[in-house]
Design an enzyme around this catalytic site. Sequence first.
Site, PDB file in Angstrom:
ATOM      1  N   ASP A 114      30.117 -21.022  -1.711  1.00  0.00           N
ATOM      2  CA  ASP A 114      29.669 -20.822  -2.819  1.00  0.00           C
ATOM      3  C   ASP A 114      28.162 -20.477  -2.751  1.00  0.00           C
ATOM      4  O   ASP A 114      27.518 -20.812  -1.497  1.00  0.00           O
ATOM      5  CB  ASP A 114      29.552 -21.975  -3.827  1.00  0.00           C
ATOM      6  CG  ASP A 114      29.071 -23.282  -3.086  1.00  0.00           C
ATOM      7  OD1 ASP A 114      28.913 -23.165  -2.045  1.00  0.00           O
ATOM      8  OD2 ASP A 114      28.521 -24.044  -4.100  1.00  0.00           O
TER       9      ASP A 114
ATOM     10  N   GLU B  21      29.143 -26.686  -2.536  1.00  0.00           N
ATOM     11  CA  GLU B  21      28.044 -27.409  -1.987  1.00  0.00           C
ATOM     12  C   GLU B  21      26.790 -27.201  -2.926  1.00  0.00           C
ATOM     13  O   GLU B  21      25.869 -28.288  -2.925  1.00  0.00           O
ATOM     14  CB  GLU B  21      27.687 -26.553  -0.523  1.00  0.00           C
ATOM     15  CG  GLU B  21      26.688 -27.494   0.209  1.00  0.00           C
ATOM     16  CD  GLU B  21      25.269 -27.056  -0.091  1.00  0.00           C
ATOM     17  OE1 GLU B  21      24.437 -27.822   0.691  1.00  0.00           O
ATOM     18  OE2 GLU B  21      25.116 -25.977  -0.628  1.00  0.00           O
TER      19      GLU B  21
END
Length: 506
Positions: free
Chosen positions: A139, A206
Amino acid sequence: MHLLSIYIEYYFNFTTLHLLHMKYSHCVWFIVVSILVSSCASTKKPSQKHAGSIHSYDLSEEGVIKRLSKSIRHETVSLEDTSEINYKAYEDFIDFLEVEYPSIHDNIERERIGQYSLLYKWEGSNSGLKPAMMIGHYDVVPVKYGDDTLWQYPPFSGEVEDGFVWGRGALDDKSGVMSTMEALEYLTEQGFQPERTFYIALHHDEEVGGVRGAQQIAEHLKEQDIELAYLVDEGLPIAEEILENVEVPLAMIGVASKGSINIELRYTQDGGHSSMPTRSSVIGTLSRAVNRIERKPMKASYRGLIVDTFEPLIPYMTYTQRLAFNNTWLFRGIIKSKLSKNPATNAALRTTAAKTIFEAGFKENVLPVEGRVIINFRIHPNDNVEDVVAYVRDRINNDNIEVRVLDRARNPSPVSSTGAAPYQMLKKTIEESFSQVLVSPSLFIAASDARHFHDLTSNIYRFRPIRARHEDRSRVHGIDERISVDNYMEMIEFQIRLIKNGASEL
Ligand SMILES: [Zn+2]
């Protein structure tokens, strides 16, 4: 939150120490300098060369660069509000990995956890060895509204120009994820069989805390009573131009990361009309409390890890820097005071306090009845959550101010050992991959998904072999994020060596 930028900043502005401005008497000076000059004279400054890389593997540059570029085009953007996330991009990215890396998907078993995070298990031949783990996240943070026009190339174009691959995630952390996949594909294609089992986790959240990805994967492994030999995550880079006049690159292995706590100070009193103000006010009282915290920050320390970070650089420093760093017994106070003046180096020395929110009042002629301040502390491994709360109460010294710890307080991580075999293996791998590079253990002042894995191993290392210069500090989470083609090729070679070096008993 891979705050590479903070770390680059951290090491830069340390200029020559102005030793002659010291407060010591001339007499002491004369004696001390006489001794030190002779002790330093033997430390000749070695020549400063740029780190070269060592190529051992036959990789198709065209193929790997094309895949990194494609990976950036998948807009796997994390957002706090999960209802706003475009999960289709995540699905497409997972499909893309399957298509581009057939050998991995033929040879290594894969599970999906938390829906979009991937856990690969590459079974080793020797079940007597503890497994190793490599993690990263696919991400990325969003591009701030309006910023996309400021980019040299559109942020999700994955453009390959001027020797760089451009785009969001090029540094944080698509290059980490993709270089790991390239290494696995290469090794499985070659028929490489590790003795040790490897877990490779690619997380999907994250940038918003890792609760659905990393945390669930860690839980999943814990349920199976798995103990890891070591874990390698994103983290610190190979910093170039670390100190002024010191050009030798330093690969910093993050052996610990700071903790974090948000503390709210809340104060209430009777309100009223502004035509008859009371002597004390909500704003004045809270301002005084903040001022007391600013005047006396938590204690700085130039001992332990920070000393180890600078240690390999000493031979490359200027004469006056060497003088000070070789004689910390005498100059510790000066080093500390000098480092404390720079926000980035200051963060490595102590728990920091950032005043991020201040709210009071709503109308110009009404006395506020309530106000609040939020202070974000980043906790140094020398302190913990309780120490910070005690410090705040002690400094503000006012029982009428309510001190409240907000959610998600986190102690600093444990400090992983530099004597442990996995650290030594990682250090050796860096030295084998990059000539002329120094390696040292460092404190990671941000946070990453590694924090979810402390129960699985005490050997956690945060490092990516990304060459970071001063000018790169604002690119992470910022504009014009990019990685050089040469550096990305080095990263893949590094990942291959890291797996091979860690694949058998250490
Ligand atoms: Zn990151």
